[in-house]
Design a protein around this motif. Structure first.
Motif, short mmCIF file in Angstrom:
data_model
loop_
_atom_site.label_atom_id
_atom_site.label_comp_id
_atom_site.label_asym_id
_atom_site.label_seq_id
_atom_site.Cartn_x
_atom_site.Cartn_y
_atom_site.Cartn_z
N UNK A 161 -0.33 -41.21 24.61
CA UNK A 161 0.34 -40.86 23.36
C UNK A 161 1.63 -40.08 23.63
N UNK A 162 1.60 -39.17 24.59
CA UNK A 162 2.80 -38.39 24.91
C UNK A 162 3.92 -39.27 25.43
N UNK A 163 3.59 -40.17 26.35
CA UNK A 163 4.61 -41.07 26.89
C UNK A 163 5.19 -41.97 25.81
N UNK A 164 4.34 -42.48 24.93
CA UNK A 164 4.82 -43.36 23.86
C UNK A 164 5.73 -42.61 22.89
N UNK A 165 5.35 -41.39 22.52
CA UNK A 165 6.16 -40.62 21.57
C UNK A 165 7.50 -40.23 22.19
N UNK A 166 7.50 -39.79 23.44
CA UNK A 166 8.75 -39.40 24.10
C UNK A 166 9.70 -40.59 24.22
N UNK A 167 9.17 -41.71 24.71
CA UNK A 167 10.03 -42.90 24.88
C UNK A 167 10.54 -43.41 23.54
N UNK A 168 9.67 -43.47 22.55
CA UNK A 168 10.07 -44.02 21.25
C UNK A 168 11.04 -43.09 20.53
N UNK A 169 10.78 -41.80 20.57
CA UNK A 169 11.68 -40.86 19.88
C UNK A 169 13.08 -40.90 20.50
N UNK A 170 13.14 -40.97 21.83
CA UNK A 170 14.47 -41.05 22.46
C UNK A 170 15.18 -42.35 22.11
N UNK A 171 14.42 -43.46 22.12
CA UNK A 171 15.03 -44.75 21.81
C UNK A 171 15.53 -44.79 20.37
N UNK A 172 14.73 -44.32 19.42
CA UNK A 172 15.17 -44.30 18.02
C UNK A 172 16.35 -43.34 17.82
N UNK A 173 16.31 -42.20 18.50
CA UNK A 173 17.42 -41.26 18.40
C UNK A 173 18.71 -41.89 18.91
N UNK A 174 18.63 -42.52 20.06
CA UNK A 174 19.83 -43.10 20.64
C UNK A 174 20.36 -44.25 19.79
N UNK A 175 19.45 -45.06 19.26
CA UNK A 175 19.88 -46.24 18.50
C UNK A 175 20.45 -45.85 17.14
N UNK A 176 19.81 -44.93 16.44
CA UNK A 176 20.23 -44.62 15.08
C UNK A 176 21.17 -43.42 15.00
#
Length: 299
Positions: free
Chosen positions: A191-206
């Motif tokens: 869960x930690x790895x998924x949240x970190x990777x997803x939050x960074x990807x969404x932050x960078x994209x949006x």
């Protein structure tokens, strides 16, 4: 008395004589009857023992045959299911090529498959396949996005976070899952790895590539979000006495502090940099204070 003995020897038919002869003949019968009874009982015991031996030894061949048939059935099921799944996967690969679907959407397919494995809870005695699949999907998805920066990877990352969060929420209610250290680590680290990777990807994209591209204040948003999540998990894990939750929180804190020291201090300036560092420090101090107030339940 002498005449009676003579009459008995001669075979006299007098009734009084027969009555007197009886006491001399009955001891022979009394001795013979117990011998006959003992022999009969011995035959009964021997017959019962032989019947019991036959009954005990008789079902063994049938039981071994039944066990062999069960094992053969399981083997047949595994072979047929494995080959069938392989052929279905190969058909899916060729269908993907025929439809010319972008490769980035493979992450969404992997997220769906990992979610299905997690929901199925295989193997039943220790369901580790689902958490491992979700952990690998989150890690691979984050690295893939860092390499290509494609927005088509975002659905797969989002599905991975939702599946990981649902798996943790459903599994963590069972005591055996909390007592299994390996399963607990896989659940929370996935869960930690998924949240970190997803939050960074969404932050960078949006944010970075989207509506806040020209606003440098956006660089503090991710740092503070990771710090809030990390401090919350640390305090919650401390309260519940769950070391794996506390460790997951420290992963968020470590990454946020590293970003603040390495990236934010060099890409921010003026009061914004001061405010960002001060806010991060205040969050950490608040987490330390809350940790002293809330003792673990085991204590």
């Amino acid at each position: 008395m002498a005449s009676t003995r003579t009459a008995c020897a001669a075979g006299s038919a007098a009734s009084s004589t027969e009555a007197r002869c009886t006491p001399h003949a009955s001891p022979v019968r009394a001795v013979a009857q117990p011998v006959h009874t003992t022999a009969t009982v011995s035959l009964w015991v021997t017959h019962g023992a032989m019947a019991g031996a036959r009954g005990a030894s008789g079902p063994l061949p049938g039981g071994s045959k039944s066990m062999s048939a069960t094992m053969a059935t399981k083997w047949d099921v595994r072979v047929l299911a494995g080959v069938g799944a392989g052929l279905m996967g190969l058909a899916g690969v060729f269908l993907w090529r025929e439809l010319q679907v972008p490769h980035e959407l493979l992450l969404a397919v992997a997220a769906v498959l990992a979610s299905a494995v997690a929901l199925a809870e295989v193997p039943r005695h220790r369901p580790l396949a689902g958490p491992i699949a979700l952990l690998l999907t989150g890690l691979v998805g984050g690295l893939w996005y860092a390499a290509v920066k494609s927005g088509l990877l975002l659905p797969g990352l989002g599905l991975t976070v939702l599946a990981a969060a649902f798996t943790v929420a459903r599994t963590w209610r069972r005591s055996e899952a909390r007592e299994d250290k390996l399963q607990a680590v896989l659940l929370w680290y996935g869960l930690t790895a998924a949240v970190l990777a997803t939050s960074w990807a969404f932050y960078f994209h949006f944010f970075t590539l989207g509506f806040a591209a020209d606003d440098i204040g956006r660089r503090v948003v991710l740092t503070l979000a990771w710090l809030v999540s990390g401090v919350g998990l640390v305090v919650y894990g401390r309260q519940r006495g769950e070391s794996v939750i506390r460790d997951a929180g420290f992963a968020f804190v470590a990454l946020a502090v590293g970003k603040a020291l390495v990236y934010d201090t060099t890409h921010l300036s003026g009061m914004l940099r001061v405010a960002g560092l001060a806010g991060a420090g205040a969050l950490l101090l608040g987490g330390a204070w809350l940790s002293t107030l809330r003792q673990p339940r085991s204590a």
